[in-house]
Design a protein around this motif. Structure first.
Motif, mmCIF file in Angstrom:
data_model
loop_
_atom_site.group_PDB
_atom_site.id
_atom_site.type_symbol
_atom_site.label_atom_id
_atom_site.label_comp_id
_atom_site.label_asym_id
_atom_site.label_seq_id
_atom_site.Cartn_x
_atom_site.Cartn_y
_atom_site.Cartn_z
ATOM 1 N N VAL A 196 0.828 -1.204 0.000
ATOM 2 C CA VAL A 196 0.000 0.000 0.000
ATOM 3 C C VAL A 196 0.868 1.262 0.000
ATOM 4 O O VAL A 196 0.543 2.242 -0.678
ATOM 5 C CB VAL A 196 -0.967 -0.010 1.201
ATOM 6 C CG1 VAL A 196 -1.770 1.289 1.256
ATOM 7 C CG2 VAL A 196 -1.920 -1.198 1.106
ATOM 8 N N ASP B 67 1.165 5.028 -2.702
ATOM 9 C CA ASP B 67 0.821 6.238 -1.957
ATOM 10 C C ASP B 67 0.379 7.388 -2.875
ATOM 11 O O ASP B 67 -0.657 8.020 -2.620
ATOM 12 C CB ASP B 67 2.009 6.683 -1.106
ATOM 13 C CG ASP B 67 1.694 7.898 -0.246
ATOM 14 O OD1 ASP B 67 1.008 7.728 0.791
ATOM 15 O OD2 ASP B 67 2.091 9.015 -0.632
ATOM 16 N N GLN C 186 -0.723 7.348 -5.999
ATOM 17 C CA GLN C 186 -1.970 7.016 -6.691
ATOM 18 C C GLN C 186 -3.167 7.129 -5.757
ATOM 19 O O GLN C 186 -4.251 7.589 -6.162
ATOM 20 C CB GLN C 186 -1.860 5.591 -7.254
ATOM 21 C CG GLN C 186 -2.975 5.216 -8.217
ATOM 22 C CD GLN C 186 -2.809 3.809 -8.750
ATOM 23 O OE1 GLN C 186 -1.840 3.108 -8.420
ATOM 24 N NE2 GLN C 186 -3.760 3.378 -9.574
ATOM 25 N N ILE C 187 -2.973 6.719 -4.500
ATOM 26 C CA ILE C 187 -4.062 6.804 -3.517
ATOM 27 C C ILE C 187 -4.425 8.258 -3.260
ATOM 28 O O ILE C 187 -5.605 8.636 -3.260
ATOM 29 C CB ILE C 187 -3.670 6.111 -2.201
ATOM 30 C CG1 ILE C 187 -3.578 4.598 -2.409
ATOM 31 C CG2 ILE C 187 -4.693 6.424 -1.100
ATOM 32 C CD1 ILE C 187 -2.986 3.843 -1.225
ATOM 33 N N ARG C 188 -3.410 9.100 -3.046
ATOM 34 C CA ARG C 188 -3.661 10.515 -2.742
ATOM 35 C C ARG C 188 -4.337 11.226 -3.911
ATOM 36 O O ARG C 188 -5.182 12.103 -3.715
ATOM 37 C CB ARG C 188 -2.349 11.223 -2.379
ATOM 38 C CG ARG C 188 -1.754 10.742 -1.064
ATOM 39 C CD ARG C 188 -0.441 11.440 -0.714
ATOM 40 N NE ARG C 188 0.200 10.814 0.425
ATOM 41 C CZ ARG C 188 -0.098 11.104 1.702
ATOM 42 N NH1 ARG C 188 -1.001 12.034 1.972
ATOM 43 N NH2 ARG C 188 0.523 10.484 2.681
ATOM 44 N N SER D 179 -6.510 10.009 -5.773
ATOM 45 C CA SER D 179 -7.884 9.518 -5.895
ATOM 46 C C SER D 179 -8.879 10.353 -5.102
ATOM 47 O O SER D 179 -10.083 10.223 -5.296
ATOM 48 C CB SER D 179 -7.975 8.060 -5.433
ATOM 49 O OG SER D 179 -7.152 7.229 -6.225
ATOM 50 N N TYR D 180 -8.386 11.187 -4.207
ATOM 51 C CA TYR D 180 -9.267 11.970 -3.346
ATOM 52 C C TYR D 180 -9.326 13.421 -3.806
ATOM 53 O O TYR D 180 -8.299 14.004 -4.175
ATOM 54 C CB TYR D 180 -8.802 11.892 -1.884
ATOM 55 C CG TYR D 180 -9.031 10.539 -1.262
ATOM 56 C CD1 TYR D 180 -10.236 10.251 -0.618
ATOM 57 C CD2 TYR D 180 -8.067 9.530 -1.336
ATOM 58 C CE1 TYR D 180 -10.461 9.002 -0.056
ATOM 59 C CE2 TYR D 180 -8.292 8.280 -0.775
ATOM 60 C CZ TYR D 180 -9.492 8.029 -0.147
ATOM 61 O OH TYR D 180 -9.731 6.792 0.407
ATOM 62 N N MET E 77 -5.581 2.336 5.134
ATOM 63 C CA MET E 77 -6.038 1.606 3.951
ATOM 64 C C MET E 77 -6.026 0.100 4.197
ATOM 65 O O MET E 77 -6.964 -0.610 3.801
ATOM 66 C CB MET E 77 -5.130 1.941 2.757
ATOM 67 C CG MET E 77 -5.271 3.354 2.247
ATOM 68 S SD MET E 77 -6.829 3.612 1.379
ATOM 69 C CE MET E 77 -7.274 5.230 1.993
ATOM 70 N N ILE F 224 -12.831 3.880 -0.208
ATOM 71 C CA ILE F 224 -11.391 3.839 -0.457
ATOM 72 C C ILE F 224 -11.199 3.359 -1.891
ATOM 73 O O ILE F 224 -12.076 2.685 -2.449
ATOM 74 C CB ILE F 224 -10.658 2.903 0.535
ATOM 75 C CG1 ILE F 224 -11.123 1.454 0.391
ATOM 76 C CG2 ILE F 224 -10.847 3.395 1.961
ATOM 77 C CD1 ILE F 224 -10.348 0.478 1.273
ATOM 78 N N PRO F 225 -10.089 3.712 -2.534
ATOM 79 C CA PRO F 225 -9.897 3.340 -3.942
ATOM 80 C C PRO F 225 -10.036 1.834 -4.159
ATOM 81 O O PRO F 225 -9.489 1.037 -3.375
ATOM 82 C CB PRO F 225 -8.475 3.824 -4.244
ATOM 83 C CG PRO F 225 -8.224 4.914 -3.247
ATOM 84 C CD PRO F 225 -8.961 4.501 -2.009
ATOM 85 N N VAL G 145 -6.930 -0.436 -4.401
ATOM 86 C CA VAL G 145 -6.313 -0.859 -3.143
ATOM 87 C C VAL G 145 -6.938 -2.176 -2.687
ATOM 88 O O VAL G 145 -6.239 -3.127 -2.323
ATOM 89 C CB VAL G 145 -6.475 0.223 -2.053
ATOM 90 C CG1 VAL G 145 -5.961 -0.296 -0.705
ATOM 91 C CG2 VAL G 145 -5.752 1.503 -2.440
ATOM 92 N N HIS H 1 -14.524 2.848 -6.766
ATOM 93 C CA HIS H 1 -14.622 2.388 -5.385
ATOM 94 C C HIS H 1 -15.851 1.499 -5.283
ATOM 95 O O HIS H 1 -16.510 1.231 -6.309
ATOM 96 C CB HIS H 1 -14.693 3.559 -4.406
ATOM 97 C CG HIS H 1 -15.508 4.723 -4.902
ATOM 98 N ND1 HIS H 1 -16.852 4.608 -5.181
ATOM 99 C CD2 HIS H 1 -15.167 6.002 -5.200
ATOM 100 C CE1 HIS H 1 -17.314 5.772 -5.605
ATOM 101 N NE2 HIS H 1 -16.311 6.632 -5.635
#
Length: 361
Positions: free
Chosen positions: A28, A32, A34-36, A38-39, A55, A102-103, A106, A150
């Motif tokens: 995960v 990082d 890519q996750i950030r 997504s929001y 996550m 959450i994405p 993930v 999601h």
């Protein structure tokens, strides 16, 4: 309460799989950026490790929940999540709230790294929700490899994709378009309402020969929450279709008042867990201020067909005449019907008594 169960499910996940927690944390952390991205709001307040911990904890909880319901992981007989009947429905709604997403990539990555069988993650998710939204096996089969941003988007797409992959806009170039009238007004103009029990999705609405075929839907806490969150997502995310928003606007047009809602309830289109007035109020408020393009939606052709049907023609005049005649003359008709019933009762009494009278004579 759920936070405690998240740690318990994480322990089950790690113990059963035999792979260290650090492995999943590192996976995960590597996503990082890519996750950030997504929001829509900044999450810079979380460090890489803090974000990864959140996550992993939430993602593993969802995966374990789906696996336990799908009987791929053992369930303790006294597990309160499954033993208390009120917990699961609330959890199903909570998981689909837009603020709890959450994405999906993930979830997919965590699932792939811990997979022990051939089941896909979407198939487990739809089996989980099939306890509330009972759908045919062939529909679930089509959704086995569906993808979404999601969980909310994935579940939303499972309804849209049954309708020609969400690309079912009926083009009406250069045609003036307007919303349709409420159900009571349409009924006066000869439009009839039928529940479509063969539809694969509640979005599959059709109009044919003066009849609106609308799939039956159970208006309960789950669907009201689902509609609210889908509309919120479609309003916020530019690149997705607006099919749920279109459906909500359509139903809001049909139900201006509780009387309109009663028309649909009477036609078995709406199975109400609310009152008719609550249902009408819900659709009115949810569709009141949404951005809606009447020239670019999957029901635009249907809007035009219904409005054209109601403009003119012998069926409209005849339906209006019947309605006006009945409602203006119902006291006379009621009195006439009562007189006829009394007359028939009197005749029946006469012919019952008369033979005995003749015999005595």
């Amino acid at each position: 309460m759920i936070q405690e169960h998240k740690w318990r499910f994480l322990n089950d996940f790690i113990t059963r799989g035999g792979r260290p927690l650090k492995l999943f944390m590192d996976i995960v952390v590597s996503m990082d950026v890519q996750i950030r991205e997504s929001y829509s709001e900044s999450i810079d307040g979380f460090s890489k490790n803090e974000l990864a911990k959140m996550m992993v904890l939430d993602g593993v909880f969802l995966i374990e929940l789906f696996r336990k319901v799908g009987r791929l992981s053992p369930v303790h007989q006294d597990d309160p999540i499954f033993k208390m009947i009120w917990v699961s429905p609330l959890l199903m709604m909570d998981i689909l709230k837009i603020e709890n997403q959450i994405p999906f990539f993930v979830l997919q990555k965590l699932y792939d790294e811990s997979r022990t069988d051939e089941r896909t993650l979407p198939s487990l998710i739809f089996e989980f929700y099939n306890y509330l939204v009972d759908r045919q096996p062939k529909i679930l089969k089509k959704c086995e490899n569906l993808e979404g941003k999601h969980l909310l988007d994935l579940f939303r797409k499972s309804f849209i994709n049954t309708n020609n992959n969400g690309d079912s806009i009926r083009r009406c170039e250069n045609a003036p378009l307007k919303l349709i009238q409420p159900a009571t007004a349409l009924a006066i103009k000869g439009v009839k309402f039928r529940a479509n029990h063969q539809a694969e999705s509640f979005l599959d609405i059709e109009f044919e020969n003066g009849i609106l075929y609308i799939p039956q839907i159970n208006m309960d806490d789950f669907y009201s929450s689902f509609f609210l969150n889908c509309v919120a997502f479609e309003q916020c995310y530019f690149h997705c279709s607006k099919d749920i928003t279109t459906y909500v606007v359509f139903m809001g047009c049909l139900m201006n008042t509780s009387t309109d809602a009663s028309v649909l309830s009477g036609s078995k289109i709406i199975e109400n867990y609310f009152t008719d007035s609550e249902t009408a109020e819900f659709f009115f408020h949810i569709g009141k201020d949404v951005a809606f393009d009447i020239k670019n939606n999957y029901l635009q052709g249907l809007f035009k067909e219904v409005n054209d049907y109601c403009k003119n023609g012998w069926h409209v005049g005849w339906a209006g005449f019947i309605h006006k005649f009945y409602f203006e003359n119902w006291p006379v008709l009621s009195a006439l019907a009562a007189f006829m019933l009394l007359s028939l009762a009197a005749l029946q009494t006469f012919y019952t008594v008369y033979p005995y009278y003749r015999k005595d004579k």
